[in-house]
Structure formats: C-alpha cells, structure tokens
Design an enzyme around this catalytic site. Structure first.
Site, PDB file in Angstrom:
ATOM      1  N   HIS A 192      -0.610   6.800   8.149  1.00  8.60           N
ATOM      2  CA  HIS A 192       0.347   7.053   7.065  1.00  8.60           C
ATOM      3  C   HIS A 192       1.332   8.160   7.383  1.00  8.60           C
ATOM      4  O   HIS A 192       2.454   8.156   6.895  1.00  8.60           O
ATOM      5  CB  HIS A 192      -0.375   7.267   5.742  1.00  8.60           C
ATOM      6  CG  HIS A 192      -0.824   5.958   5.183  1.00  8.60           C
ATOM      7  ND1 HIS A 192      -2.077   5.460   5.419  1.00  8.60           N
ATOM      8  CD2 HIS A 192      -0.138   5.003   4.515  1.00  8.60           C
ATOM      9  CE1 HIS A 192      -2.151   4.265   4.887  1.00  8.60           C
ATOM     10  NE2 HIS A 192      -1.004   3.950   4.336  1.00  8.60           N
ATOM     11  N   ARG A 299       4.741   3.087  -2.626  1.00  8.52           N
ATOM     12  CA  ARG A 299       3.428   3.696  -2.373  1.00  8.52           C
ATOM     13  C   ARG A 299       3.282   4.879  -3.333  1.00  8.52           C
ATOM     14  O   ARG A 299       3.660   5.999  -3.001  1.00  8.52           O
ATOM     15  CB  ARG A 299       3.338   4.181  -0.923  1.00  8.52           C
ATOM     16  CG  ARG A 299       3.198   3.060   0.096  1.00  8.52           C
ATOM     17  CD  ARG A 299       2.918   3.635   1.469  1.00  8.52           C
ATOM     18  NE  ARG A 299       2.509   2.628   2.425  1.00  8.52           N
ATOM     19  CZ  ARG A 299       3.343   1.990   3.255  1.00  8.52           C
ATOM     20  NH1 ARG A 299       4.633   2.251   3.233  1.00  8.52           N
ATOM     21  NH2 ARG A 299       2.885   1.090   4.110  1.00  8.52           N
ATOM     22  N   ARG A 335       2.977  -0.406  -6.565  1.00  5.71           N
ATOM     23  CA  ARG A 335       1.559  -0.588  -6.224  1.00  5.71           C
ATOM     24  C   ARG A 335       0.750   0.546  -6.834  1.00  5.71           C
ATOM     25  O   ARG A 335       1.149   1.715  -6.739  1.00  5.71           O
ATOM     26  CB  ARG A 335       1.392  -0.592  -4.693  1.00  5.71           C
ATOM     27  CG  ARG A 335      -0.033  -0.888  -4.282  1.00  5.71           C
ATOM     28  CD  ARG A 335      -0.180  -0.969  -2.781  1.00  5.71           C
ATOM     29  NE  ARG A 335      -0.085   0.345  -2.163  1.00  5.71           N
ATOM     30  CZ  ARG A 335      -0.122   0.529  -0.852  1.00  5.71           C
ATOM     31  NH1 ARG A 335      -0.221  -0.504  -0.032  1.00  5.71           N
ATOM     32  NH2 ARG A 335      -0.037   1.734  -0.346  1.00  5.71           N
ATOM     33  N   GLU A 432      -5.015  -7.538   2.433  1.00  6.11           N
ATOM     34  CA  GLU A 432      -5.160  -6.627   3.578  1.00  6.11           C
ATOM     35  C   GLU A 432      -6.620  -6.507   4.018  1.00  6.11           C
ATOM     36  O   GLU A 432      -6.945  -5.744   4.917  1.00  6.11           O
ATOM     37  CB  GLU A 432      -4.555  -5.259   3.256  1.00  6.11           C
ATOM     38  CG  GLU A 432      -4.958  -4.685   1.920  1.00  6.11           C
ATOM     39  CD  GLU A 432      -4.160  -3.454   1.503  1.00  6.11           C
ATOM     40  OE1 GLU A 432      -3.402  -2.911   2.319  1.00  6.11           O
ATOM     41  OE2 GLU A 432      -4.312  -3.041   0.347  1.00  6.11           O
ATOM     42  N   ASN A 455      -0.874  -3.635   8.112  1.00  6.20           N
ATOM     43  CA  ASN A 455      -1.403  -2.389   8.682  1.00  6.20           C
ATOM     44  C   ASN A 455      -2.923  -2.351   8.551  1.00  6.20           C
ATOM     45  O   ASN A 455      -3.635  -2.024   9.492  1.00  6.20           O
ATOM     46  CB  ASN A 455      -0.828  -1.170   7.955  1.00  6.20           C
ATOM     47  CG  ASN A 455       0.672  -1.153   7.969  1.00  6.20           C
ATOM     48  OD1 ASN A 455       1.275  -1.800   8.800  1.00  6.20           O
ATOM     49  ND2 ASN A 455       1.283  -0.435   7.039  1.00  6.20           N
ATOM     50  N   ASP A 456      -3.380  -2.685   7.355  1.00  7.99           N
ATOM     51  CA  ASP A 456      -4.829  -2.700   7.143  1.00  7.99           C
ATOM     52  C   ASP A 456      -5.446  -4.006   7.602  1.00  7.99           C
ATOM     53  O   ASP A 456      -6.540  -3.996   8.170  1.00  7.99           O
ATOM     54  CB  ASP A 456      -5.144  -2.475   5.658  1.00  7.99           C
ATOM     55  CG  ASP A 456      -5.068  -1.006   5.308  1.00  7.99           C
ATOM     56  OD1 ASP A 456      -5.640  -0.201   6.048  1.00  7.99           O
ATOM     57  OD2 ASP A 456      -4.412  -0.666   4.306  1.00  7.99           O
ATOM     58  N   ARG A 466      -6.573   2.024  12.520  1.00 11.16           N
ATOM     59  CA  ARG A 466      -5.118   2.006  12.611  1.00 11.16           C
ATOM     60  C   ARG A 466      -4.530   3.353  13.028  1.00 11.16           C
ATOM     61  O   ARG A 466      -3.358   3.428  13.418  1.00 11.16           O
ATOM     62  CB  ARG A 466      -4.507   1.551  11.279  1.00 11.16           C
ATOM     63  CG  ARG A 466      -4.786   2.491  10.127  1.00 11.16           C
ATOM     64  CD  ARG A 466      -4.421   1.893   8.782  1.00 11.16           C
ATOM     65  NE  ARG A 466      -3.064   2.190   8.376  1.00 11.16           N
ATOM     66  CZ  ARG A 466      -2.540   1.847   7.203  1.00 11.16           C
ATOM     67  NH1 ARG A 466      -3.242   1.173   6.321  1.00 11.16           N
ATOM     68  NH2 ARG A 466      -1.310   2.161   6.905  1.00 11.16           N
ATOM     69  N   CYS A 503       4.523  -6.677   3.662  1.00 10.40           N
ATOM     70  CA  CYS A 503       5.102  -5.332   3.586  1.00 10.40           C
ATOM     71  C   CYS A 503       4.489  -4.367   4.600  1.00 10.40           C
ATOM     72  O   CYS A 503       4.673  -3.164   4.500  1.00 10.40           O
ATOM     73  CB  CYS A 503       4.995  -4.773   2.176  1.00 10.40           C
ATOM     74  SG  CYS A 503       3.304  -4.645   1.596  1.00 10.40           S
TER      75      CYS A 503
END
Ligand code: PEP
Ligand code: MG
Length: 582
Positions: A192, A299, A335, A432, A455-456, A466, A503
């Site tokens: 992140h 986010r 989200r 995810e 990503n996840d 990650r 995304c």
C-alpha cells in the site's frame, strides 16, 4: 573512473517517474536512541506532550477495536497502557529529568521506562516478565512518535528519502514535505505504501535490500521509477542521458494532456470506461484533470491518516459528499474500510499473519457500530444518485447477506429520521479472494457489480506476499492461473447479470491492458496519474486483435509464455514511448 553499471542499484519500480536529487537518509524509529543535549527545554517538553497525546490517541483507537473482538479481558492490556501514559508520577519524572539534564526526550523516555522493564524481566514470575512486553510497547510507541516529529522538522524539501521500509502514512508524510522520491530496502509493487506513492505521483523504487547502507546522506541520486533503478552518484554521461529522458517525458506529458477530453476507445470503436482510484480526498481535482470517467475505487482507509482516529459519521458524510459533488455527473464507488493487512491499524494487535487475519469485511462485521456509521454516511452522500457502495475482502456469501441486512437497517433508520438518500444505491463487492472467484456466479447474483482486486487476488491465489520483495519474482500477474481466473470471473460475473470491472494495479500495467480488455473487461480503474498513458494505449488497440490475443493467452501453460507474448504484442504494434520507459 567507475563504469556506468557499478553504481546502478536494482530494485522494483513501485511508482513511475524520474527524479535527480540528493539523498536524505531516514533512519527508522528505534534504531538508535541518541543521548543528544538539547538547547530548548520548552520545545522538548512540548514535543513530549504532543507525543504522549498522540500515543494515547492511537491506543484508544486500538482499544475500541480490540474490545469487540478480543473481549474486555484481553483488550484491558491497551486500557492499562493508556493508564500508564496518564501516570502523573512517571510523566513528572520524565519532565523533571528533561529540565535538569537537558537531554533529548526520547533518551529520557527510553531510559526511564527501561528501568521498569529491566526490573520486570528479572522477576521470577512469568506473568511479570510477560507484562514487561506491554510496557516495552508503550516505550517504543512514545519514542516513535517523538522521532517522527523530529524527522518531519529536519527534512528539507526536494530530497529523495532513503530508508529501510515505509508505511502508507509515512508516504503521506513525505508528500507533505515535498520529497522527490523514495527508495527502500524492503517492500513490493502492490504494497500500500507503493500504491499511495503512485497516486501522489512520487517516483519510488523499493526492495533494494541494502540501499540504506550503501547510500549516504547528501549523495546525488537518479531514481528511475519506471525501470526500478537507483543510480548512486551518477557519472556525467548518466546525468546527460537522464536529462534527455526527462525532456522526452515532459514532451510526452504535453501530448497526453491533449487526450483529456477524448474517449478511451479502441481503433474499432469499443469504448472502455477508464476510471480512477482515489487515495486522498484532495486528489479529486487530479482525477478530473486527467479526464477519468469517474472514480472506480475510493480507499476510505486513508481517512484514518487524515483524522488520526476513526472518523465519525458526520466527518465521513462531509468527505464522501465532497467527492460525490466534485465528480458529478460521473459516478464514484466508495469502498468500506479495508483496515488490516498492511494498512493502518490494528498493527498493535500483533497478528501472526495480518493478510490472513482480521481485515476488511471481517473486521467491519465484528464492529457493527463502525460499519453502520460508514454505511449511513455513504447513503447520506448518495442523494445525487452517483454513489455506489463496495465491500472489501468478501470470502463467503454469508458476509454479503449479513452486510445487506445491515445496509437495510441503515436505510430504515435514515428513513425514520427523515434523511434523504438514494434508495437504489448500487451495491458491489471486491473479488480478491480465491473463494469469491470460484463462486463468482452465486456472489454476483447477490449484488449489482463486482470489481476485481488483482493486488490481493494474485497474492492469495499464488500464496505470495504482495509486499515482500524477496518473493516479488514469483508474484506474477501473468501466471496462467491468474489469467484463467480473471476469465472465469469476467464471464461468470457478466452471465449472472452483474457489471464487472478491475481496480487492481494490474490495470495500470501497459503490458496487461491489451490482455484485460481482450478478456472482456469494459471498465478498469487505475491511479489518476496513470490515466493519460493508459488512455493513449487503448486508443491504439484494435478490439478484434485483443480478443484473439486473450484466446491465445488462455491456452498457455506457463507465465513465461504469456509474458513473452504480451511483450511481443507491443513489438509488433506501434511501439510509441512505452518501450522507452520500461
Ligand atoms: C486489490 O486488492 O487489488 C485492491 C484494489 O485493493 P487494495 O489494493 O486496497 O487491497
Ligand atoms: Mg485488496
């Protein structure tokens, strides 16, 4: 005379861009407690006060989260820590010593609290020895807060920060003092901290292993966030080459600006919705300037950084309304808090495997008050009918059903209170976690849209952290299992009547874009700063060709074949500047 290659340190390009600046070595937190003499006692006392308050605030946040989940008994550890911070004798002893000895507050805090822990560690009782860890925790927390303050005031602008690792909040702090880039020993592409750097447009190279040992304060650095390279004290030739590259990039920027009003359509007329991911509220202007078709992911965890506590319903309502109004008439997908993993809090709960732990929807369902305050705020911000709600880390249909129940309760409450909201606000989930991918059809039938979080998804599908540079080589977005899972999600989601978007960071990779569109995605969401380049790429692609490219990639059995094919695809096509950059 050293050769060009000797001074090139190779890492992972985590945020694109190039900077030529001096290094600022940011020694992390507890590495050394310097017994410095101080000249301004009042200033030191004031710093101590601020650090104590900040530490208490952090502990209160952790306490409120821990109570629900761990129960009163275990959460009491944090309450006890707050009480220690409030202990007038301890605080007075520390203040008196700062006045009398004129030593740095972190030294005195460390010294004074260590007296307790040393004694406790000598105890024969296990209970006492264990409690000493809690006291150690407080000491480290105060020292860390004292040092951060010091760091912030010491750093000058226009430097490249070099350090062992950074957190997302460190990255935000860097941006406030206008740093030109950052270089770290640890970290991966989709950590992140890297995502925040991209959205702030700060070039970053991570995972260099020993950069903080090799680089000295004041060294001149070229950081190349495209290639993932740092050049230490460059030669004249290297400087000249990079100055030319910077000039080329500036030219490209001018060209990209011209695309702002044009659609992201392929050469054969298929329009892709190119949306933006939003990290910080102030970024909405950047989103608009870059010509995004709305916001595909907010986010909201970042609000924690801005408020330094749980934002309440009113604070959230204001923040979400601001975004919804500024992006209108386009849509915004908000989200719910995806706390946990490598993002803010509750790091102090010391989970052995935070990415497999109390994160996202799990934490929200365990904290209904927190969850409801956010849902209510999002609903109240939806009056212009351009707001959608999305749930992170969904692994089971029960989580969707429970969340829907809570959303209905919130709607009932708001109705009774006479507050306006969009009764038909769309609901979506992140895909995810592999279980959600497998069960896509059932899950998609429950909601209006799904958004793939690669990503996840990649980290869970391939069992690769990650954010860990040691295994970054096997974190492969073009692994056949990833490509085929994406295909399964896209077709399954659409067949169930939901819209499907993506995304994750993969959507901002120029080599992945042709494949993703070929697999059937018509909406992707990327960092605002990546929009112009991705739009330019899409406008040069033929949809028909992409379809057969995807068909081909679905047949390959190894990541190497897919990777080679996608790189070849560009070689055969109009090459433009992409190849020069990466
Ligand atoms: C993802 O997992 O791809 C995603 C977009 O969510 P985050 O990066 O915030 O975990
Ligand atoms: Mg995610």
């Amino acid at each position: 005379m050293k050769s060009d290659a000797e001074n090139i340190l190779k890492g992972i390009g985590a945020a694109p861009g190039i900077s030529i600046s001096q290094a600022f070595l940011y020694k992390k937190e507890l590495e050394e407690i310097v017994n410095d003499e101080i000249s301004d006692v009042e200033d030191a006392l004031q710093n101590l006060n601020v650090a104590l308050e900040k530490s208490k605030k952090e502990l209160r946040k952790i306490f409120s989260l821990a109570v629900d989940k761990l129960g009163d008994k275990r959460a009491a550890i944090f309450e006890a820590q707050i009480m220690i911070l409030d202990d007038p004798i301890l605080v007075k002893t520390i203040e008196d010593r700062i006045r009398n000895e004129k030593r740095a507050p972190e030294f005195i805090v460390h010294d004074e609290i260590s007296k307790y822990t040393d004694l406790m560690n000598l105890s024969h009782e296990t209970y006492m020895r264990e409690r000493s860890h809690d006291i150690e925790d407080i000491k480290n927390r105060i020292v860390r807060n004292l040092k951060k303050k010091k760091w912030k005031s010491r750093i000058t602008s226009d430097v490249v920060v070099v350090t062992t690792s950074v957190t997302p909040s460190d990255t935000v702090l860097f941006s406030r003092v206008n740093v030109k880039g950052y270089v770290t020993d640890f970290g991966g592409l989709t950590s992140h901290a890297a995502i925040v750097a991209r959205s702030l447009n700060i070039p970053a190279v991570v995972g260099l292993h020993d950069a903080s040992n090799r680089i000295k304060d004041g060294d001149l650095l070229i950081i190349d966030g495209y290639k993932g390279e740092v050049i230490l004290n460059p030669t004249e030739k290297q400087l000249g080459d990079y100055q030319k590259k910077i000039a080329r990039l500036q030219k490209l920027d001018i060209e990209l600006v011209k695309l702002k009003e044009l659609p992201a359509s392929t050469t054969d007329g298929v329009e892709i919705q190119l949306m933006a991911n939003l990290e910080l509220i102030d970024e909405v202007e950047v989103v608009n300037q870059n010509g995004a078709k709305g916001i595909g992911l907010v986010r909201t965890e970042q609000l924690f950084e801005e408020y330094e506590a749980f934002p309440d319903e009113e604070e959230q309502y204001k923040a979400y309304t601001k975004i919804a109004e500024r992006i209108y008439p386009n849509n915004v997908v908000i989200r719910t808090f995806d706390i946990g993993g490598d993002k803010v809090l509750p790091v102090d709960l010391k989970e052995p495997n935070p990415f497999l732990g109390w994160r996202g929807i799990r934490l929200l369902l365990d904290n209904p008050q927190l969850f409801k305050s956010q849902i209510r705020a999002v609903l109240r911000a939806s009056t212009h009918k351009n707001v959608k709600l999305m749930l992170p880390m969904i692994a089971s249909i029960i989580e969707i059903k429970k969340s829907k129940e809570i959303i209905s309760q919130c709607k009932e409450e708001l109705k009774k209170e006479g507050r306006a909201f969009d009764k038909h606000m769309s609901l979506g989930i992140m895909i995810e976690i592999p279980s959600a991918a497998v069960l896509i059809k059932d899950f998609a039938e429950e909601v209006d849209f799904v958004s793939i979080g690669t990503n996840d998804l990649i980290q869970y599908l391939l069992a690769v952290d990650r954010g860990n540079e040691i295994v970054s080589g096997i974190y492969q977005e073009f692994h056949p299992a990833v490509v085929r899972t994406l295909h399964h999600i896209i077709t399954g989601g659409k067949n169930a009547g939901a819209s499907v978007s993506l995304c994750g960071e993969m959507a901002a990779d120029p080599f992945a874009v042709p494949l993703l569109i070929g697999l059937g995605l018509d909406t992707i969401s990327v960092s605002a700063s990546a929009i112009p380049l991705i739009k330019k790429i899409i406008r040069n692609l033929s949809y028909k060709e992409l379809k057969s490219l995807a068909e081909e990639c679905l047949q390959f059995k190894s990541e190497k074949e897919i990777n080679t094919r996608l790189h070849q695809f560009y070689n055969n096509k109009e090459k433009d500047q992409i190849k020069n950059l990466y």
